[in-house]
Design a protein around this motif. Structure first.
Motif, mmCIF file in Angstrom:
data_model
loop_
_atom_site.group_PDB
_atom_site.id
_atom_site.type_symbol
_atom_site.label_atom_id
_atom_site.label_comp_id
_atom_site.label_asym_id
_atom_site.label_seq_id
_atom_site.Cartn_x
_atom_site.Cartn_y
_atom_site.Cartn_z
ATOM 1 N N GLU A 64 0.836 -1.201 0.000
ATOM 2 C CA GLU A 64 0.000 0.000 0.000
ATOM 3 C C GLU A 64 0.873 1.253 0.000
ATOM 4 N N PHE A 65 0.410 2.268 -0.748
ATOM 5 C CA PHE A 65 1.147 3.516 -0.869
ATOM 6 C C PHE A 65 0.204 4.685 -0.576
ATOM 7 N N ASN A 66 0.535 5.443 0.452
ATOM 8 C CA ASN A 66 -0.268 6.620 0.787
ATOM 9 C C ASN A 66 0.002 7.718 -0.235
ATOM 10 N N ILE A 67 -1.037 8.230 -0.848
ATOM 11 C CA ILE A 67 -0.882 9.226 -1.915
ATOM 12 C C ILE A 67 -1.414 10.584 -1.454
ATOM 13 N N PRO A 68 -0.819 11.684 -1.968
ATOM 14 C CA PRO A 68 -1.221 13.031 -1.545
ATOM 15 C C PRO A 68 -2.659 13.378 -1.928
ATOM 16 N N ASN A 69 -3.115 12.868 -3.085
ATOM 17 C CA ASN A 69 -4.479 13.178 -3.516
ATOM 18 C C ASN A 69 -4.995 12.079 -4.447
ATOM 19 N N GLN A 70 -6.280 12.148 -4.738
ATOM 20 C CA GLN A 70 -6.929 11.102 -5.528
ATOM 21 C C GLN A 70 -6.571 11.158 -7.011
ATOM 22 N N ASN A 71 -5.833 12.190 -7.416
ATOM 23 C CA ASN A 71 -5.470 12.313 -8.828
ATOM 24 C C ASN A 71 -4.222 11.497 -9.179
ATOM 25 N N THR A 91 -3.045 -1.792 -13.401
ATOM 26 C CA THR A 91 -3.298 -0.512 -12.740
ATOM 27 C C THR A 91 -3.537 -0.758 -11.263
ATOM 28 N N LEU A 92 -2.871 0.007 -10.404
ATOM 29 C CA LEU A 92 -3.049 -0.166 -8.964
ATOM 30 C C LEU A 92 -4.468 0.239 -8.568
ATOM 31 N N THR A 93 -5.022 -0.507 -7.632
ATOM 32 C CA THR A 93 -6.372 -0.199 -7.164
ATOM 33 C C THR A 93 -6.328 0.898 -6.109
ATOM 34 N N VAL A 94 -7.409 1.635 -6.018
ATOM 35 C CA VAL A 94 -7.509 2.735 -5.056
ATOM 36 C C VAL A 94 -8.339 2.281 -3.863
ATOM 37 N N LYS A 95 -7.793 2.505 -2.677
ATOM 38 C CA LYS A 95 -8.500 2.147 -1.450
ATOM 39 C C LYS A 95 -8.327 3.300 -0.467
ATOM 40 N N ASN A 96 -9.411 4.077 -0.309
ATOM 41 C CA ASN A 96 -9.379 5.284 0.525
ATOM 42 C C ASN A 96 -8.277 6.229 0.026
ATOM 43 N N LEU A 99 -2.973 3.669 -2.691
ATOM 44 C CA LEU A 99 -2.928 2.828 -3.881
ATOM 45 C C LEU A 99 -2.435 1.457 -3.438
ATOM 46 N N VAL A 100 -3.038 0.418 -3.976
ATOM 47 C CA VAL A 100 -2.702 -0.944 -3.552
ATOM 48 C C VAL A 100 -2.176 -1.742 -4.745
ATOM 49 N N ALA A 101 -0.992 -2.327 -4.570
ATOM 50 C CA ALA A 101 -0.408 -3.210 -5.579
ATOM 51 C C ALA A 101 -0.452 -4.635 -5.053
ATOM 52 N N ALA A 102 -0.737 -5.578 -5.940
ATOM 53 C CA ALA A 102 -0.809 -6.985 -5.548
ATOM 54 C C ALA A 102 0.011 -7.818 -6.517
ATOM 55 N N VAL A 103 1.051 -8.471 -5.990
ATOM 56 C CA VAL A 103 1.848 -9.392 -6.800
ATOM 57 C C VAL A 103 1.253 -10.785 -6.618
ATOM 58 N N ALA A 104 0.854 -11.408 -7.713
ATOM 59 C CA ALA A 104 0.188 -12.708 -7.649
ATOM 60 C C ALA A 104 1.068 -13.750 -6.973
#
Length: 271
Positions: A64-71, A91-96, A99-104
């Motif tokens: 998970e990566f905390n981002i400054p804004n939703q853009n 594309t990373l998914t947005v959660k609140n 950004l969330v990355a998932a390696v299979a």
């Protein structure tokens, strides 16, 4: 005379602890299982991140990566390591606010190579690593196996260093300390080590002559030198130098990062 001997013992143990802790920290910080950490400034804000390099086979590796804004958006380019796979871009998914990355998830010893890039509203790209990161998946190791393995190996390194210093100081407990060091190395490295390897990667031994796993090989090299030291050390002062050699060899092999050239699946061979 008694106070002098006691002071020398305290000095030797102090040096032993410092050298051992240095080797442990160095190995921990430089190994391929150490996560890739960093920070990047996006939209005027500093964002810290951690990229995983190891994960259990029971689930996808989530980051998970905390981002400054939703853009802010993110993409992950990935493929299985040592495979003929084409690169896939997700594309990373947005959660609140993250950004969330998932390696299979992969089977034991399976690896994935990936690179994550964040993109701001102006199209500016921010690669979180200059080079692609490799993550290896492993099976879970029971605590009743893993904890004693780590403990025995740590004490073996501690006593190895102490033995070398004892030999340099020409003191009388050198041979006894060498016996303890060798015994702990056998139990921790040559008995518990392969069991840990079996749980984590499905094979008891992947070092010489079956493979090139440096973790297995360096344990074997250290054991051989301690065997030589015990053999030659029976001659008293004439063989004392071998205890120093064995201690130096064990220190050097411990400085080799853990899991280098470790077990991995070659998907090209499977294909």
């Amino acid at each position: 005379m008694g106070n002098s001997n006691k002071s020398k013992t305290i000095l030797l143990w102090t040096l032993t602890v410092l050298i051992t802790l240095f080797s442990v920290v160095y190995q921990r910080m430089t190994g391929p299982t150490h996560p890739v950490r960093g920070r990047v400034e996006i939209a005027g804000q500093l964002m810290k991140y951690k990229l995983l390099t190891t994960h259990d086979i029971t689930s996808d590796a989530m980051m998970e990566f905390n981002i400054p804004n939703q853009n802010i958006i993110g993409v992950m380019k990935w493929r299985r390591y040592k495979s003929h796979d084409e690169w896939t871009t997700d594309t990373l998914t947005v959660k609140n606010e993250t950004l969330v990355a998932a390696v299979a998830k992969q089977p034991s010893a399976g690896k994935v190579i990936y690179q994550i890039t964040l993109i701001d509203e102006n199209g500016q790209e921010y690669k979180l690593s200059e080079e692609s990161v490799v993550i290896r998946f492993k099976g879970a190791v029971p605590a009743f196996i893993l904890v004693p393995h780590i403990l025995f190996m740590f004490i073996a390194m501690l006593l190895s260093t102490r033995t070398g210093l004892e030999a340099i100081a020409k003191r009388e407990r050198t041979f006894r300390l060498a016996l303890w060091t060798t015994g702990l190395l056998i139990v921790g490295g040559l008995i518990l080590g392969p069991i840990v390897q079996k749980f984590a990667f499905g094979a008891f031994w992947t070092g010489w002559p079956f493979g090139h796993d440096l973790t297995d090989n360096k344990t074997l090299v250290a054991f051989i030198f301690w065997g030589i030291a015990l053999w030659r050390g029976k001659n008293g002062n004439k063989g004392r130098v071998w205890f120093v050699v064995a201690a130096v060899v064990q220190l050097l092999v411990y400085l080799i990062p853990h899991s280098v050239l470790g077990s991995e699946i070659d998907y090209t061979a499977m294909e």
